[in-house]
Design an enzyme around this catalytic site. Structure first.
Site, mmCIF file in Angstrom:
data_model
loop_
_atom_site.group_PDB
_atom_site.id
_atom_site.type_symbol
_atom_site.label_atom_id
_atom_site.label_comp_id
_atom_site.label_asym_id
_atom_site.label_seq_id
_atom_site.Cartn_x
_atom_site.Cartn_y
_atom_site.Cartn_z
ATOM 1 N N SER A 1 -8.229 1.954 -4.255
ATOM 2 C CA SER A 1 -8.405 0.622 -3.689
ATOM 3 C C SER A 1 -9.537 0.526 -2.685
ATOM 4 C CB SER A 1 -7.121 0.202 -2.949
ATOM 5 O OG SER A 1 -6.016 0.207 -3.800
ATOM 6 N N ILE A 8 -7.450 -8.472 1.560
ATOM 7 C CA ILE A 8 -7.576 -8.480 0.114
ATOM 8 C C ILE A 8 -7.835 -7.050 -0.356
ATOM 9 C CG2 ILE A 8 -8.859 -9.396 -1.849
ATOM 10 C CD1 ILE A 8 -7.294 -11.534 -0.172
ATOM 11 N N GLU A 9 -6.930 -6.533 -1.169
ATOM 12 C CA GLU A 9 -7.067 -5.202 -1.747
ATOM 13 C C GLU A 9 -7.447 -5.376 -3.216
ATOM 14 O OE1 GLU A 9 -4.249 -1.226 -2.448
ATOM 15 O OE2 GLU A 9 -3.455 -2.956 -1.368
ATOM 16 N N ILE A 10 -8.514 -4.688 -3.637
ATOM 17 C CA ILE A 10 -8.924 -4.699 -5.039
ATOM 18 C C ILE A 10 -8.774 -3.276 -5.536
ATOM 19 C CG2 ILE A 10 -10.723 -5.246 -6.710
ATOM 20 C CD1 ILE A 10 -11.996 -7.040 -4.541
#
Length: 132
Positions: free
Chosen positions: A113, A124-126
């Site tokens: 992540s 916001i974690e992608i």
């Protein structure tokens, strides 16, 4: 009993900055639709088979959360492409990465992540799913 998440609601203090982030940086599409009682024009960010409905602080649609607050969300999204490509895109958008890449545990197992903050301060974690 529950199958999946259909949508969630994001409350923003600045619609223009929020729309820029979720469309330009996150790659979501902006949808305008009519909904509610009485019916009113609304906006949402579409991605995959989900969406994020947008509320402007002080002008939320009913019913709403008890205390709708910009910056109170912590969301994790699974990327549709390798995380290295996501990082390149975020950097090309000149958006700061707060942390990562780091390994975490997602709903289905290990993920890699990065973390960003949207204009309201939401975390916001992608992530990319790590195949084992």
């Amino acid at each position: 009993m529950i199958s999946h998440l259909d949508h969630l609601v994001l409350t923003t203090a600045n619609a223009a900055a929020c729309i820029d982030f979720y469309t330009r940086v996150m790659g979501m599409s902006l949808e305008t639709f009519t909904g509610g009682t009485p019916p009113v024009e609304r906006q949402a960010f579409k991605f995959g088979s989900q969406k994020i409905n947008l509320h402007l602080k002080g002008k939320e649609f009913e019913p709403k959360a008890l205390i709708p607050t910009p910056g109170a969300l912590d969301l994790c999204f699974i990327a549709s492409r390798p995380l290295v490509e996501v990082i390149e895109h975020v950097q090309a958008c000149d958006w700061p990465i707060v942390e990562g890449p780091v390994q975490r545990t997602g709903a289905t197992g290990p993920i890699l992540s990065i973390y960003l903050r949207d204009p309201d301060g939401n975390l916001i974690e992608i992530s990319e799913i790590i195949n084992q």
